[in-house]
Design a protein around this motif. Structure first.
Motif, short mmCIF file in Angstrom:
data_model
loop_
_atom_site.label_atom_id
_atom_site.label_comp_id
_atom_site.label_asym_id
_atom_site.label_seq_id
_atom_site.Cartn_x
_atom_site.Cartn_y
_atom_site.Cartn_z
N THR A 151 0.69 -1.16 -0.06
CA THR A 151 0.06 -0.04 0.00
C THR A 151 0.92 1.22 -0.02
O THR A 151 0.69 2.23 -0.57
CB THR A 151 -1.18 0.09 1.22
OG1 THR A 151 -1.76 -1.27 1.18
CG2 THR A 151 -1.82 1.14 1.34
N ASP A 152 1.94 1.14 0.66
CA ASP A 152 2.84 2.29 0.81
C ASP A 152 3.55 2.38 -0.84
O ASP A 152 3.74 3.76 -1.31
CB ASP A 152 4.05 2.13 1.77
CG ASP A 152 3.34 2.12 3.17
OD1 ASP A 152 2.24 2.76 3.19
OD2 ASP A 152 4.18 1.47 3.99
N GLY A 325 3.83 -7.52 4.65
CA GLY A 325 3.72 -6.78 3.66
C GLY A 325 2.32 -6.97 2.91
O GLY A 325 2.11 -6.23 1.94
N SER A 326 1.70 -8.24 3.06
CA SER A 326 0.41 -8.26 2.26
C SER A 326 -0.67 -7.53 2.85
O SER A 326 -0.88 -7.15 4.07
CB SER A 326 -0.02 -9.78 2.40
OG SER A 326 -1.23 -10.02 1.75
N PHE A 327 -1.70 -7.29 2.12
CA PHE A 327 -2.94 -6.53 2.47
C PHE A 327 -3.90 -7.53 3.15
O PHE A 327 -4.89 -6.84 3.68
CB PHE A 327 -3.80 -6.11 1.34
CG PHE A 327 -4.57 -7.31 0.59
CD1 PHE A 327 -5.80 -7.26 0.88
CD2 PHE A 327 -4.03 -8.07 -0.32
CE1 PHE A 327 -6.67 -8.15 -0.14
CE2 PHE A 327 -4.72 -9.07 -0.81
CZ PHE A 327 -6.16 -9.13 -0.61
N LYS A 330 -4.62 -6.06 6.95
CA LYS A 330 -5.73 -5.33 7.18
C LYS A 330 -7.15 -5.69 6.98
O LYS A 330 -8.41 -5.27 7.36
CB LYS A 330 -5.60 -4.02 6.19
CG LYS A 330 -4.44 -3.20 6.94
CD LYS A 330 -4.11 -1.85 5.79
CE LYS A 330 -3.04 -1.06 6.57
NZ LYS A 330 -2.81 0.16 5.77
N TYR A 331 -7.18 -6.63 6.06
CA TYR A 331 -8.47 -7.22 5.53
C TYR A 331 -9.07 -7.95 6.78
O TYR A 331 -10.28 -7.97 6.87
CB TYR A 331 -8.31 -8.28 4.29
CG TYR A 331 -9.55 -8.74 3.72
CD1 TYR A 331 -10.52 -8.04 2.98
CD2 TYR A 331 -9.98 -9.83 4.27
CE1 TYR A 331 -11.56 -8.72 2.65
CE2 TYR A 331 -11.24 -10.47 3.84
CZ TYR A 331 -11.97 -9.78 2.75
OH TYR A 331 -13.25 -10.31 2.63
N LEU A 332 -8.14 -8.91 7.42
CA LEU A 332 -8.85 -9.63 8.32
C LEU A 332 -9.07 -8.68 9.56
O LEU A 332 -10.15 -8.91 10.38
CB LEU A 332 -7.70 -10.55 8.96
CG LEU A 332 -7.02 -11.81 7.84
CD1 LEU A 332 -6.19 -12.53 8.29
CD2 LEU A 332 -8.04 -12.58 7.38
N VAL A 333 -8.36 -7.80 9.75
CA VAL A 333 -8.65 -6.95 10.98
C VAL A 333 -9.99 -5.77 10.62
O VAL A 333 -10.92 -5.93 11.30
CB VAL A 333 -7.51 -6.01 11.47
CG1 VAL A 333 -7.93 -5.12 12.41
CG2 VAL A 333 -6.48 -7.00 11.68
#
Length: 553
Positions: A151-152, A325-327, A330-333
């Motif tokens: 994402t960065d 580093g994977s998205f 954030k998806y799980l949270v």
């Protein structure tokens, strides 16, 4: 106004428009230029000087514009599609993530262009399909010690620090708000991977295909069918007659020999054959199901955890591994509301293996949530020691990121579709990525066991057939028995003086005994007795009728 100037005669009309205007068309390249034609009101674009065309009538609406060939940037005469990179311009700055794991997708390389991998080959193949050259420079993004935050990386493209990002970049909703992505060149989605093990040999494994209830009901029906067939065949088939002990052994032998279709006794009666045909069909289904279930139990690998998919993973309290580093973090949270304390960051493939093998009890994880391309490569490298469970619970893909409104995003999307249609996309995939052969289905041990629920319909049909056959059989017996007086079954019954209270009970006992003796007789004997009684009745009726006719009046 009409006068002669530096460029020649100048004359304007009443509306202040230049009369007979003429312009040179120049082709500028670098610091030089060349004349490739002219333009005028009368001739339009043409290679003929306008002065020689004055006074001649031309239909400019039907005339085809004509110029000398144009040399476009890149020293090509092919017309570009709107966005070009001159040789003296700044090359495209392309950010490439410097990964520390799964380097088959993208990694650093010593030889030009400085990077290599599956994603780089697809990008280069797509660039080569463009009708204009794209000068480019690959720039690594990351410290080389851990996977960068993607994402960065996309945010750096949006901030104009890079012109594009090429690599295993997942197309997500938040990222599309910052940059433009190309057509996905690889499908992706989050999956759950868990450890598996091969079931150890068990001396009692042959009992596992059926549940206890299934075994009991199946055994009971074997005996039931054996008894029913014996009853139906006892009166007319000598193979089902003999001493009581021998008949009991015949029932057991006939019952269980039908399991292997090896029964030696022949059925003679129609009812017995009907019951046996239906039962053999039931046995065929049971044998086939048993064989298939036993094969599955002995060959299919079993899960070492109770995780069956994302739903059971959410409901548990076990730790979950995610790639650095994977998205997926954030998806799980944010989307699945999983506590961050349950998530464990894993950097390399070795970390994956150790975490899954240790399990939650030894500081590992119960399962790993990651994108499907990584997991397929991981399972191939570990020789199918781990498997995915459940279905993909997200649908996304990998694409190349460009700044907003970049024409390259559209042109490369068309090039990626062309790569897919001509098969080059699959060739690049086969070059870099090993196809996962871990396609064997995983099942829980209890799921492999067959219960009574799957077969109650067959047992119901067989039970109804047995009931109907017995009902018809005993109806025939009772009809035959009613044609006899109790004395004719076993001769005359001696009259015995009995006490008043036990007289009726003894009479009932004698009647039941007579009925059982009648049932036990052979069918041929019963028919002979019926025939004999019928003839006796005729003889008795004949003298009485004669005596009545000759009696005195």
């Amino acid at each position: 106004m009409n006068f002669t100037g530096v460029s020649g005669q100048l004359q304007f009309d009443l509306e202040k428009n230049l009369i007979q205007p003429a312009y040179d068309v120049l082709n500028i390249g670098g610091t030089g230029f060349r004349k490739i034609g002219y333009w005028s009101n009368s001739s339009g674009l043409s290679t003929t000087e306008p002065e020689t065309l004055y006074g001649k009538s031309f239909n400019t609406s039907t005339r085809t514009p004509h110029l000398y060939s144009v040399i476009w940037p890149g020293e090509t005469i092919a017309t570009p599609r709107g966005w070009v990179f001159p040789n003296n311009g700044r090359p495209l700055r392309i950010a490439v993530p410097e990964r520390v794991s799964y380097k088959d997708f993208v990694s650093k390389d010593k030889s030009p262009p400085g990077v290599r991998g599956y994603c780089i080959d697809i990008f280069e193949a797509a660039i080569n399909l463009l009708p204009y050259p794209v000068p480019r420079t690959y720039m690594l993004y990351g410290d080389g010690k851990r996977n960068p935050q993607y994402t960065d990386l996309v945010g750096q493209v949006a901030l104009n620090n890079f012109d594009a990002a090429v690599g295993d970049v997942t197309i997500t909703t938040n990222r599309t708000r910052m940059v433009d992505f190309t057509q996905p060149y690889m499908e992706s989605g989050l999956v759950v991977v868990v450890p598996v093990k091969q079931v150890k040999s068990n001396p009692w494994a042959f009992l596992k295909p059926f549940t206890i209830e299934m075994w009991l009901v199946t055994g009971a029906f074997f005996l039931l069918v054996g008894v029913v067939v014996w009853i139906l065949e006892h009166r007319i088939n000598h193979e089902f007659r003999g001493p009581p002990r021998e008949q009991l052994m015949t029932i057991f032998w006939f019952s269980f020999s039908t399991m292997f279709f090896s029964h030696r006794e022949n059925t003679v009666s129609t009812l017995g054959r009907l019951v046996l045909i239906i039962w053999l069909f039931v046995v065929l289904i049971i044998n086939s199901s048993y064989t298939a279930s036993l094969t599955s139990i002995l060959t299919v690998q079993q899960l070492t955890s109770r995780i069956e998919g994302i739903d059971s993973l959410i409901s548990s309290n076990d730790p979950i591994g995610v790639q650095d580093g994977s998205f997926s973090w954030k998806y799980l949270v944010n989307e699945l509301n999983i506590a961050e304390s349950r998530l464990v960051t894993l950097k390399t493939m070795e970390d994956y293996i150790k975490a899954l093998q240790d399990g939650p009890k030894r500081g590992g994880v119960a399962a790993i949530v990651d994108e499907l391309p990584y997991i397929e490569l991981f399972m191939s490298a570990t020789k199918c020691a781990f498997r995915t469970v459940g279905q993909e619970f997200t649908k996304s893909g990998w694409g190349f990121a460009f700044q907003r409104d970049s024409p390259l995003a559209v042109d490369l999307s068309t090039a990626i579709l062309q790569l897919s249609e001509n098969g080059d996309l699959q060739k690049i995939h086969n070059k870099w990525l090993r196809s996962s052969e871990c396609s064997m289905q995983l099942n829980e041990m209890d799921a492999d066991r067959l219960s009574l629920t799957s077969f109650w319909g067959l047992f119901l049909i067989c039970g109804i057939a047995c009931f109907i056959a017995l009902a018809v059989f005993f109806c025939r017996i009772l009809l035959q028995y009613r044609r006899f007086s109790p004395e004719t079954v076993e001769g005359d019954v001696e009259e015995i003086e009995l006490p008043p209270r036990s007289g009726r009970r003894s009479l009932r006992t004698a009647s039941f005994k007579n009925l059982m003796d009648f049932v036990d007789k052979k069918e041929i004997e019963i028919k002979h007795m019926l025939k004999r009684k019928s003839s006796d009745n005729k003889q008795e009726a004949s003298p009485s009728s004669d005596g009545k006719s000759h009696s005195p009046s």
